[in-house]
Write a protein that holds these residues in place. Sequence first.
Motif, short mmCIF file in Angstrom:
data_model
loop_
_atom_site.label_atom_id
_atom_site.label_comp_id
_atom_site.label_asym_id
_atom_site.label_seq_id
_atom_site.Cartn_x
_atom_site.Cartn_y
_atom_site.Cartn_z
N SER A 195 0.64 -0.96 0.50
CA SER A 195 -0.12 -0.69 -0.18
C SER A 195 0.84 1.73 0.00
O SER A 195 0.81 2.17 -0.68
CB SER A 195 -0.77 -0.06 1.72
OG SER A 195 -1.86 0.94 1.49
N SER A 251 1.99 0.12 -6.97
CA SER A 251 1.20 1.08 -6.95
C SER A 251 -0.07 0.32 -7.50
O SER A 251 -0.30 -0.66 -6.68
CB SER A 251 1.61 1.04 -8.77
OG SER A 251 1.68 0.20 -10.19
N ALA A 252 -1.20 0.75 -7.90
CA ALA A 252 -2.59 0.32 -7.51
C ALA A 252 -2.73 -0.89 -8.13
O ALA A 252 -3.11 -2.07 -8.43
CB ALA A 252 -3.60 1.20 -8.15
N MET A 306 -1.29 -3.83 -6.61
CA MET A 306 -1.72 -4.29 -5.85
C MET A 306 -3.24 -5.06 -6.16
O MET A 306 -3.51 -6.48 -5.60
CB MET A 306 -2.45 -3.01 -4.66
CG MET A 306 -3.40 -3.62 -3.58
SD MET A 306 -2.55 -3.87 -2.39
CE MET A 306 -1.88 -2.76 -1.99
N LYS A 320 1.88 7.54 -4.39
CA LYS A 320 2.24 7.59 -3.06
C LYS A 320 1.98 8.48 -2.56
O LYS A 320 2.54 9.71 -2.57
CB LYS A 320 2.79 6.01 -2.31
CG LYS A 320 2.21 4.46 -2.94
CD LYS A 320 1.22 4.19 -2.85
CE LYS A 320 0.94 3.00 -3.35
NZ LYS A 320 -1.19 2.23 -3.39
N SER A 342 -4.94 -0.63 -1.58
CA SER A 342 -4.43 0.44 -2.18
C SER A 342 -3.93 1.77 -1.45
O SER A 342 -3.26 3.06 -1.68
CB SER A 342 -4.09 0.79 -3.72
OG SER A 342 -3.26 1.44 -4.22
#
Length: 396
Positions: free
Chosen positions: A126, A130-131, A134, A195, A324
Amino acid sequence: MAMTHARFSHKTLILLAYIGFISLGLPDAVHGIAWPRIRPEFDLSQVGLGSILAFGGAGYLLSSFFTGKILSRMHVGTLLGVSTSFVALGLLGYGFTTSWPVFLICAFLIGSGSGAIDGGLNSYVSKNFSASHMSWLHGCYGIGATLGPIIMTQSLVFGTWRHGYLILGLCMTSLAMAFAWTRSIWEIPATSPDKAKPESAPPATLFEALKSKSVILQALLFFFYAGVEVTVAQWSFSLNTGRYGMSIELAGLMSVAFWVSLTAGRFLMGFLVAKLGIDHLLNFSFLGACAGAVLLNVPLVIASTLAHVVLGFSLSAIYPLLMSITSRRVGLRLTDYSIGLQVSAATLGIMIVPTIAGLISQNIGLVGVPIVVVVTAAVLGSLHLLARKPARGSAG
């Protein structure tokens, strides 16, 4: 040279994270396959399976709840190494023990290790990946949940259930050694551009996290999300055969369709999130989940079929994407604590919501199952609307 080393370390961590998520799924779906052979060997009733799940669930709940506290005193690399060792020890214990109390202690060990791995990995990813990663990582959990039953089934064909657990235990031992070997690399910052930046503030506490409205909202989202997913998964077969009159083969296919949609959706969403963005994809996902829940209440085969596919794809993005954006919603200081609480809340949702569906269906029939699903999905969607606004500070 330093940059080359950093890139190598980053790639190593990504690879280990993917293997870690596969490993999380390995033990989760094998009990049902091994149980018919385990039960007579220990001279147990069918209730014994519930005892395994209860001890494992207790360990999972306990360790995930205190993940933030543990990470405040232990580096994530060390946590992953120790936790994976717990899982390996428990699986190897399954393979060797002839004592039922020891078997249950092993279940608690596996649950404790898995909960800490889940919380630790999700917290690290997280804050650093990156998303898309995730989402793909959570798709890998489905791969592990598929490989585990294959390993156990082949072990039953060519040996005993003990061999299956020993093989899984050796796999986890290898992973524990890999985590131990790379534990220092996990401390190298690998922050993804999307992030949150580190905050210059004193360390957070569990009490502070429990007072945060944003943290509590996130935890509630995970409780109701897990409730929807597992209620559909556990009650799908009974609902489709008992209420909708499907054949055993077709009802089984519906259950498979749900899991395939969920797993495939996570890999697909990893690509879509880069194009649509996290917020838009979450909006579509929650809307789709509510629509699928409504469809599940229509007593037609075609409606049930669509509901399983729509629910699988819609739910696929929610868990990884909510993980995320945890640091964005609660603040970086509270992220470790929040993710531990989120995993704990999801575990409670798995335990409580399907049980409620069972109790209601016992009184009013299987029609109660889709009603519970649609009510839970509606609460989930409402909580999403409340939680969309990012937190202004760590206190939520």
